[in-house]
Structure formats: structure tokens, C-alpha cells
Design a protein around this motif. Structure first.
Motif, mmCIF file in Angstrom:
data_model
loop_
_atom_site.group_PDB
_atom_site.id
_atom_site.type_symbol
_atom_site.label_atom_id
_atom_site.label_comp_id
_atom_site.label_asym_id
_atom_site.label_seq_id
_atom_site.Cartn_x
_atom_site.Cartn_y
_atom_site.Cartn_z
ATOM 1 N N VAL A 125 0.844 -1.202 0.000
ATOM 2 C CA VAL A 125 0.000 0.000 0.000
ATOM 3 C C VAL A 125 0.880 1.253 0.000
ATOM 4 O O VAL A 125 0.605 2.218 -0.725
ATOM 5 C CB VAL A 125 -0.934 -0.008 1.230
ATOM 6 N N ALA A 126 1.958 1.241 0.818
ATOM 7 C CA ALA A 126 2.864 2.392 0.870
ATOM 8 C C ALA A 126 3.528 2.631 -0.481
ATOM 9 O O ALA A 126 3.625 3.777 -0.945
ATOM 10 C CB ALA A 126 3.921 2.155 1.949
ATOM 11 N N ARG A 127 3.974 1.558 -1.120
ATOM 12 C CA ARG A 127 4.633 1.706 -2.440
ATOM 13 C C ARG A 127 3.664 2.239 -3.489
ATOM 14 O O ARG A 127 4.047 3.005 -4.377
ATOM 15 C CB ARG A 127 5.186 0.348 -2.895
ATOM 16 N N LYS A 128 2.400 1.860 -3.361
ATOM 17 C CA LYS A 128 1.405 2.245 -4.369
ATOM 18 C C LYS A 128 0.995 3.707 -4.239
ATOM 19 O O LYS A 128 0.837 4.408 -5.240
ATOM 20 C CB LYS A 128 0.182 1.334 -4.238
ATOM 21 N N TYR A 129 0.832 4.179 -2.992
ATOM 22 C CA TYR A 129 0.216 5.494 -2.802
ATOM 23 C C TYR A 129 1.175 6.603 -2.364
ATOM 24 O O TYR A 129 0.987 7.758 -2.743
ATOM 25 C CB TYR A 129 -0.920 5.394 -1.779
ATOM 26 N N ALA A 130 2.179 6.273 -1.554
ATOM 27 C CA ALA A 130 3.014 7.338 -0.988
ATOM 28 C C ALA A 130 3.850 8.085 -2.029
ATOM 29 O O ALA A 130 3.870 9.323 -2.028
ATOM 30 C CB ALA A 130 3.901 6.768 0.115
ATOM 31 N N PRO A 131 4.579 7.401 -2.930
ATOM 32 C CA PRO A 131 5.479 8.130 -3.832
ATOM 33 C C PRO A 131 4.777 9.063 -4.806
ATOM 34 O O PRO A 131 5.373 10.024 -5.288
ATOM 35 C CB PRO A 131 6.201 7.008 -4.597
ATOM 36 N N VAL A 132 3.506 8.802 -5.107
ATOM 37 C CA VAL A 132 2.826 9.617 -6.124
ATOM 38 C C VAL A 132 2.217 10.890 -5.536
ATOM 39 O O VAL A 132 1.692 11.722 -6.275
ATOM 40 C CB VAL A 132 1.720 8.801 -6.838
ATOM 41 N N HIS A 133 2.277 11.040 -4.215
ATOM 42 C CA HIS A 133 1.729 12.237 -3.571
ATOM 43 C C HIS A 133 2.856 12.997 -2.882
ATOM 44 O O HIS A 133 3.532 12.468 -2.007
ATOM 45 C CB HIS A 133 0.663 11.862 -2.544
ATOM 46 N N ARG A 134 3.014 14.245 -3.267
ATOM 47 C CA ARG A 134 4.089 15.051 -2.700
ATOM 48 C C ARG A 134 3.785 15.445 -1.255
ATOM 49 O O ARG A 134 4.676 15.491 -0.414
ATOM 50 C CB ARG A 134 4.286 16.297 -3.567
ATOM 51 N N TYR A 135 2.518 15.752 -0.963
ATOM 52 C CA TYR A 135 2.139 16.239 0.355
ATOM 53 C C TYR A 135 1.337 15.179 1.104
ATOM 54 O O TYR A 135 0.454 14.547 0.533
ATOM 55 C CB TYR A 135 1.312 17.533 0.237
ATOM 56 N N TRP A 136 1.653 15.039 2.394
ATOM 57 C CA TRP A 136 0.952 14.075 3.249
ATOM 58 C C TRP A 136 0.400 14.809 4.469
ATOM 59 O O TRP A 136 0.887 15.863 4.860
ATOM 60 C CB TRP A 136 1.892 12.983 3.746
ATOM 61 N N ALA A 137 -0.626 14.210 5.084
ATOM 62 C CA ALA A 137 -1.167 14.736 6.337
ATOM 63 C C ALA A 137 -1.736 13.584 7.143
ATOM 64 O O ALA A 137 -2.028 12.510 6.605
ATOM 65 C CB ALA A 137 -2.251 15.775 6.073
ATOM 66 N N LEU A 138 -1.903 13.807 8.452
ATOM 67 C CA LEU A 138 -2.509 12.809 9.327
ATOM 68 C C LEU A 138 -3.643 13.426 10.117
ATOM 69 O O LEU A 138 -3.557 14.593 10.519
ATOM 70 C CB LEU A 138 -1.469 12.238 10.303
ATOM 71 N N VAL A 139 -4.685 12.630 10.346
ATOM 72 C CA VAL A 139 -5.811 13.077 11.170
ATOM 73 C C VAL A 139 -6.251 11.942 12.082
ATOM 74 O O VAL A 139 -5.991 10.770 11.818
ATOM 75 C CB VAL A 139 -7.007 13.544 10.308
ATOM 76 N N GLY A 140 -6.940 12.323 13.165
ATOM 77 C CA GLY A 140 -7.473 11.332 14.091
ATOM 78 C C GLY A 140 -8.335 12.010 15.140
ATOM 79 O O GLY A 140 -8.353 13.237 15.237
ATOM 80 N N ASN A 141 -9.051 11.214 15.908
ATOM 81 C CA ASN A 141 -9.899 11.735 16.983
ATOM 82 C C ASN A 141 -9.558 11.042 18.294
ATOM 83 O O ASN A 141 -9.231 9.859 18.308
ATOM 84 C CB ASN A 141 -11.380 11.474 16.672
ATOM 85 N N GLY A 142 -9.664 11.783 19.408
ATOM 86 C CA GLY A 142 -9.430 11.172 20.713
ATOM 87 C C GLY A 142 -8.025 10.598 20.814
ATOM 88 O O GLY A 142 -7.040 11.246 20.454
ATOM 89 N N ALA A 143 -7.943 9.349 21.276
ATOM 90 C CA ALA A 143 -6.639 8.695 21.393
ATOM 91 C C ALA A 143 -5.967 8.541 20.031
ATOM 92 O O ALA A 143 -4.738 8.546 19.925
ATOM 93 C CB ALA A 143 -6.801 7.328 22.059
ATOM 94 N N ASN A 144 -6.771 8.427 18.965
ATOM 95 C CA ASN A 144 -6.199 8.314 17.623
ATOM 96 C C ASN A 144 -5.509 9.595 17.172
ATOM 97 O O ASN A 144 -4.630 9.558 16.314
ATOM 98 C CB ASN A 144 -7.288 7.930 16.625
ATOM 99 N N CYS A 145 -5.913 10.734 17.726
ATOM 100 C CA CYS A 145 -5.228 11.984 17.410
ATOM 101 C C CYS A 145 -3.825 11.969 18.020
ATOM 102 O O CYS A 145 -2.869 12.471 17.417
ATOM 103 C CB CYS A 145 -6.035 13.171 17.925
ATOM 104 N N ILE A 146 -3.694 11.376 19.214
ATOM 105 C CA ILE A 146 -2.375 11.217 19.832
ATOM 106 C C ILE A 146 -1.519 10.274 18.989
ATOM 107 O O ILE A 146 -0.343 10.547 18.725
ATOM 108 C CB ILE A 146 -2.520 10.691 21.270
ATOM 109 N N ALA A 147 -2.119 9.166 18.543
ATOM 110 C CA ALA A 147 -1.392 8.234 17.675
ATOM 111 C C ALA A 147 -0.946 8.926 16.386
ATOM 112 O O ALA A 147 0.180 8.726 15.908
ATOM 113 C CB ALA A 147 -2.265 7.023 17.358
ATOM 114 N N ALA A 148 -1.833 9.763 15.834
ATOM 115 C CA ALA A 148 -1.502 10.482 14.598
ATOM 116 C C ALA A 148 -0.321 11.421 14.807
ATOM 117 O O ALA A 148 0.544 11.561 13.932
ATOM 118 C CB ALA A 148 -2.726 11.261 14.112
ATOM 119 N N GLN A 149 -0.267 12.072 15.980
ATOM 120 C CA GLN A 149 0.862 12.954 16.281
ATOM 121 C C GLN A 149 2.176 12.186 16.262
ATOM 122 O O GLN A 149 3.190 12.674 15.759
ATOM 123 C CB GLN A 149 0.666 13.596 17.660
ATOM 124 N N GLU A 150 2.174 10.969 16.808
ATOM 125 C CA GLU A 150 3.402 10.180 16.839
ATOM 126 C C GLU A 150 3.764 9.647 15.452
ATOM 127 O O GLU A 150 4.930 9.649 15.071
ATOM 128 C CB GLU A 150 3.261 9.022 17.833
#
Length: 253
Positions: free
Chosen positions: A173-198
Motif C-alpha cells: 500500500v505504501a509503495r502504491k500510494y506514498a510516492p505519487v503524492h508530494r504532500y501528506w497529512a494525518l488526522v485522528g480523533n481522541g486517542a487516535n489523534c495522539i497516535a496520529a501525532q506520533e
């Protein structure tokens, strides 16, 4: 009497401190205690001249030598706070400054790689044990509930192994999607927002990218158009939040 618990750290340890504070709020909700988390540098800047006789300070650090964290420990101790550090390196400056400590014992004293996940996981596990101990002392959880929580904690290594068994699919999945996108972002809610920060920190360190992180619902209001690849952290969400997250993800797409 202790009326405030403050968790502090810098970098990954600051994200771990956020997680520890969240765990403490869960187990000590009935005490009416104020439970806060800060980066060390932020707390230094805004603590003012207040006394801290009612503060239980929990600094989190891998090496025990982080300047901002150790500085805030000095200031809080001078004002009367009790300091209980979560740290890996034994006899480090942070240990010497603290009244009590929990050793994470997660490998070598000084990590050779900054992108160390075991330091992060062990700091949160230590915070979980501390939260259960306080819940036992203060009577906010009964023995059966504490036993159930510890059993779940002991089961986490097996769950990590289960995830890692899928590493080939994850890599694909990483090989398929990551290289073709220059910009990345992360989102999450609650404890998942903490996980997203890490995860944001780890991706930034390993891939040399500037990556934003936000609460899932805020993304569309701020910079939806600038990050073609958005990673959504969505583990163990309540049903209401799942519905909202699906809606937001559809909007991202």
C-alpha cells in the motif's frame, strides 16, 4: 493534598505525556483532579509565579537529559511539586532531580535511532501502570476492573505481532500510494489523534517531510486542498465517531 497532575515531555516524549494524561483522566475521573499535559518549554513559559504544593509532576523522557524537560522539573520542584519521572536511562540527570521514578527498561540508555517506537510504547505502558496504581490507591477502580485492564495491557505485544504479520501488505500500500503524492497529512480523533501525532513524527524523521496533523473534522476547514495523501487513524472508535469519520473521509476523497 494533590489537586493537579501535570505530564510533560519534548518531542515523542511529549506525545507520550499526552497519552499518559489521557489514561490518568480515564482512571481518576471521579476524583475531580485536574490532569494536564504540556511540552516542557510551554509549561516553563506560562507557569507564572504560582505555588505547586498541590502538583504531582510526571516528566517523560528516554534519555533523562532533555534540557527543556529537566529545566521544568527544577522549577516545579522549587515550587513544591512532587516529581515522578518516567525514564529509561538509570541514574540520568532526570532521575537525580526526581522524588520517585519508573524505569521503562526498553533497551540501551541512549537510542542510536531517533525513530524509536519501543521508547514511545514503553512510556505509555508505564503511564498505564501508574494510572492503575493510583486508581487502586484512591479507590476509583475495583480490583476486578484493574485486573481486566492489566490483562489487556499484557495482551498488547501479541496484537503488535498480529499487525506486523501484515507488513508485506502494508508495504505494498505504501509503495502504491506514498510516492505519487508530494504532500501528506494525518488526522485522528481522541486517542487516535495522539497516535496520529506520533506517526507524524516518525514519518517526518524517516522521510524528511514536513507533515501536518489535525483533528479529523477540522481538516476540511483548514487545508483540505493542500495534502493529496491524508492518513486517517481510526482504531477502536465509538459508533458515533465512526459515522462522522466515514463522512469526513468521503469529503477528503
Amino acid at each position: 493534598p494533590i489537586r493537579r497532575i501535570i505530564c510533560v515531555g519534548q518531542g515523542t516524549a511529549a506525545v507520550a505525556a499526552m497519552a499518559v494524561a489521557r489514561l490518568l483522566r480515564r482512571t481518576l475521573a471521579d476524583t475531580g483532579m485536574s490532569i494536564e499535559s504540556y511540552t516542557g518549554s510551554e509549561l516553563i513559559g506560562f507557569m507564572g509565579d504560582e505555588r505547586m504544593d498541590d502538583v504531582f509532576l510526571i516528566p517523560v523522557s528516554q534519555s533523562g537529559t532533555t534540557t527543556d524537560t529537566n529545566r521544568v522539573v527544577d522549577l516545579c520542584r522549587d515550587r513544591g511539586a512532587w516529581v515522578n519521572c518516567i525514564v529509561n536511562r538509570r541514574n540520568s540527570p532526570l532521575v537525580q532531580k526526581s522524588d520517585s521514578h519508573i524505569y521503562t527498561s526498553n533497551g540501551r540508555d541512549v537510542e542510536m535511532a531517533v525513530a524509536s517506537t519501543k521508547a514511545f510504547y514503553s512510556q505509555i505502558a508505564a503511564g498505564k501502570l501508574l494510572s492503575l496504581w493510583l486508581a487502586d490507591v484512591l479507590g476509583t477502580l475495583d480490583k476486578a476492573a484493574i485486573f481486566q485492564e492489566i490483562t489487556a495491557l499484557e495482551g498488547l505485544p501479541g496484537k503488535i505481532v498480529d499487525v506486523l504479520e501484515n507488513k508485506e501488505q502494508i508495504a505494498e500500500v505504501a509503495r502504491k500510494y506514498a510516492p505519487v503524492h508530494r504532500y501528506w497529512a494525518l488526522v485522528g480523533n481522541g486517542a487516535n489523534c495522539i497516535a496520529a501525532q506520533e506517526v507524524r513524527i516518525k514519518l517526518s524523521e524517516l522521510c524528511y517531510k514536513s507533515i501536518p496533523c489535525d483533528v479529523t473534522e477540522d481538516k476540511k476547514h483548514i487545508d483540505l486542498s493542500t495534502e493529496p495523501l491524508t492518513l486517517v487513524m481510526a482504531s477502536d472508535l465509538p459508533e458515533m465517531v465512526v459515522t462522522d469519520t466515514v463522512k469526513e473521509t468521503t469529503i477528503f476523497k
